[in-house]
Design a protein around this motif. Structure first.
Motif, PDB file in Angstrom:
ATOM      1  N   VAL A 139      36.970 -27.869  -0.647  1.00 53.50           N
ATOM      2  CA  VAL A 139      38.030 -27.646  -0.114  1.00 53.50           C
ATOM      3  C   VAL A 139      38.065 -27.161   1.193  1.00 53.50           C
ATOM      4  O   VAL A 139      37.373 -26.259   1.416  1.00 53.50           O
ATOM      5  N   ASP A 140      38.915 -27.543   1.987  1.00 54.82           N
ATOM      6  CA  ASP A 140      39.108 -27.261   3.250  1.00 54.82           C
ATOM      7  C   ASP A 140      39.713 -25.687   3.606  1.00 54.82           C
ATOM      8  O   ASP A 140      38.995 -24.794   4.207  1.00 54.82           O
ATOM      9  N   CYS A 141      40.752 -25.418   2.679  1.00 52.88           N
ATOM     10  CA  CYS A 141      41.410 -24.340   2.745  1.00 52.88           C
ATOM     11  C   CYS A 141      42.191 -23.934   1.488  1.00 52.88           C
ATOM     12  O   CYS A 141      42.592 -25.065   0.649  1.00 52.88           O
ATOM     13  N   LEU A 153      34.130 -16.004   2.645  1.00 48.44           N
ATOM     14  CA  LEU A 153      34.978 -16.805   2.856  1.00 48.44           C
ATOM     15  C   LEU A 153      35.924 -15.969   4.151  1.00 48.44           C
ATOM     16  O   LEU A 153      35.863 -14.878   3.946  1.00 48.44           O
ATOM     17  N   VAL A 154      36.509 -16.739   5.070  1.00 49.02           N
ATOM     18  CA  VAL A 154      37.320 -16.110   6.000  1.00 49.02           C
ATOM     19  C   VAL A 154      38.572 -16.020   5.366  1.00 49.02           C
ATOM     20  O   VAL A 154      39.242 -16.939   4.921  1.00 49.02           O
ATOM     21  N   PRO A 274      36.098 -21.614   4.461  1.00 48.89           N
ATOM     22  CA  PRO A 274      34.940 -21.406   4.515  1.00 48.89           C
ATOM     23  C   PRO A 274      34.154 -20.637   5.629  1.00 48.89           C
ATOM     24  O   PRO A 274      33.383 -19.889   5.528  1.00 48.89           O
ATOM     25  N   HIS A 275      34.595 -21.144   6.679  1.00 47.85           N
ATOM     26  CA  HIS A 275      34.040 -20.287   7.922  1.00 47.85           C
ATOM     27  C   HIS A 275      34.778 -20.535   9.189  1.00 47.85           C
ATOM     28  O   HIS A 275      35.882 -21.429   9.078  1.00 47.85           O
ATOM     29  N   ARG A 276      34.599 -19.698  10.136  1.00 42.72           N
ATOM     30  CA  ARG A 276      35.573 -19.597  11.422  1.00 42.72           C
ATOM     31  C   ARG A 276      35.177 -20.592  12.475  1.00 42.72           C
ATOM     32  O   ARG A 276      36.032 -20.693  13.327  1.00 42.72           O
ATOM     33  N   ARG A 277      33.999 -20.894  12.434  1.00 43.22           N
ATOM     34  CA  ARG A 277      33.408 -21.756  13.547  1.00 43.22           C
ATOM     35  C   ARG A 277      33.863 -23.028  13.656  1.00 43.22           C
ATOM     36  O   ARG A 277      34.095 -23.618  12.755  1.00 43.22           O
ATOM     37  N   ARG A 310      36.935  -3.334   6.886  1.00 40.85           N
ATOM     38  CA  ARG A 310      36.887  -4.802   6.489  1.00 40.85           C
ATOM     39  C   ARG A 310      37.860  -5.154   5.928  1.00 40.85           C
ATOM     40  O   ARG A 310      38.304  -4.522   4.836  1.00 40.85           O
ATOM     41  N   THR A 311      38.198  -6.620   6.097  1.00 41.58           N
ATOM     42  CA  THR A 311      39.245  -6.956   5.022  1.00 41.58           C
ATOM     43  C   THR A 311      38.662  -7.952   4.139  1.00 41.58           C
ATOM     44  O   THR A 311      37.663  -8.626   4.152  1.00 41.58           O
ATOM     45  N   PRO A 312      38.865  -7.430   2.572  1.00 45.22           N
ATOM     46  CA  PRO A 312      38.285  -8.270   1.622  1.00 45.22           C
ATOM     47  C   PRO A 312      38.581  -9.610   1.504  1.00 45.22           C
ATOM     48  O   PRO A 312      39.659 -10.151   2.025  1.00 45.22           O
ATOM     49  N   ARG A 313      37.599 -10.581   1.152  1.00 41.93           N
ATOM     50  CA  ARG A 313      37.377 -11.826   1.325  1.00 41.93           C
ATOM     51  C   ARG A 313      37.244 -12.694   0.228  1.00 41.93           C
ATOM     52  O   ARG A 313      36.682 -12.054  -0.834  1.00 41.93           O
ATOM     53  N   ARG A 314      37.897 -13.659   0.159  1.00 40.11           N
ATOM     54  CA  ARG A 314      37.609 -14.657  -1.159  1.00 40.11           C
ATOM     55  C   ARG A 314      37.225 -16.041  -0.778  1.00 40.11           C
ATOM     56  O   ARG A 314      38.133 -16.605  -0.147  1.00 40.11           O
TER      57      ARG A 314
END
Length: 314
Positions: A139-141, A153-154, A274-277, A310-314
């Motif tokens: 899944v992309d987002c 995850l971002v 999944p990633h910011r890059r 830090r922002t919690p991520r999932r």
């Protein structure tokens, strides 16, 4: 086929679990799909797929390649997009997952406008009330509602859904209207059970800046927002629900808000990926469109946190 094309074929086979379905997705003969996978395996010197009469599965080497292949293909498609002249040329496949009720009420009705703007994007819209594994399921987002667990995850904060307490007029006529949280033990709630864990969430409200909870009496629980609301409409108990979800029911008098001074904390809403890059142009296009679409139903995002937080991520 060049190596990127071979990887695209491999990704479709891995995602669909079938040479035939991959061939349908790519509009290619099944024999071409099979040959492409064999060529990729020969180039890499490793077996990537387990083949059975019923399903195709990944070998350990195939699992390792899967995420790398997704990144490589996405990067190549993004490079190609950088040189296209206009946003109408933003193209490619995007796989997203959103809560089922948001998909039905907000996103699906607005998609014609999205495709008018980005006609070359192919959208695979998953809708469920469980937290999907983005990497495992390709899944992309995903749109997540509620507190986020820590992960790699971002998370892009979009805002909050205001939660209200409500019940049907029929329920209130039979059981009376609660005037304060102290009245709740005398009432019945429709429980909302987590689609992932099956555990029912307690009733919540804010008291002096803290969250108070109560395990209320309940005759029915639901793990789907549509069913949860339907049970309230049927007079089966009190519910806590985002206000946007029941706006029409409140306006029609089918539900009534209760305990407006004892609401639960608003639910944060995030878009996770999944990633910011090298975020692809189609991903950027969808994220921007979704943020604008949800703006009318969301409260403002939280103020920026102090440096180092830090922002919690999932």
């Amino acid at each position: 086929m060049d190596r990127i094309d071979l990887l695209k074929v491999f990704l479709r086979v891995a995602e669909t679990g079938s040479f035939t379905r991959a061939a349908d997705r790519l509009a290619l003969p099944r024999a071409t799909i099979s040959t492409a996978v064999q060529q990729l395996e020969a180039k890499l010197g490793s077996r990537l797929l387990h083949r059975t009469t019923r399903r195709v599965g990944l070998t350990p080497d195939g699992e390792v390649l899967l995420e790398r292949a997704r990144t490589l293909v996405a990067d190549m498609e993004d490079i190609e997009q950088q040189f296209l002249p206009s946003r109408s040329q933003v193209s490619g496949r995007l796989k997203v997952d959103v809560p089922s009720r948001i998909a039905r009420r907000l996103i699906a009705p607005a998609l014609p406008g999205f495709f008018e703007r980005y006609p070359a994007i192919e959208l695979e819209l998953g809708s469920s009330d469980r937290a999907v594994d983005l990497v495992l399921e390709g899944v992309d987002c995903a749109l997540r509602v509620g507190p986020l667990a820590s992960s790699s995850l971002v998370a892009r904060p979009l805002g909050h859904f205001t939660l209200i307490n409500c019940a049907s007029p029929a329920y209130l006529a039979r059981h009376g209207t609660p005037c304060a949280p102290a009245d709740l033990p005398e009432h019945t709630a429709v429980n909302y059970a987590s689609p992932t864990s099956g555990r029912a969430a307690p009733w919540e409200w804010q008291r002096d800046g803290e969250t108070a909870t109560l395990r209320m009496r309940s005759q029915v629980s639901a793990n789907n927002a549509e069913t949860y609301i339907a049970c309230a409409l049927a007079g089966l108990g009190l519910i806590q629900i985002p206000a946007y979800d029941v706006r029409e029911h409140l306006a029609a008098g089918e539900l009534a808000e209760v305990l407006p001074e004892a609401r639960a904390q608003p639910l944060p809403v995030h878009l996770v990926y999944p990633h910011r890059r090298n975020l692809s142009r189609r991903m950027q296009a969808f994220a921007g469109w979704l943020e604008m679409l949800l703006a009318a139903s969301l409260d403002a995002p939280e103020a920026p946190r102090p440096a180092g937080a830090r922002t919690p991520r999932r």
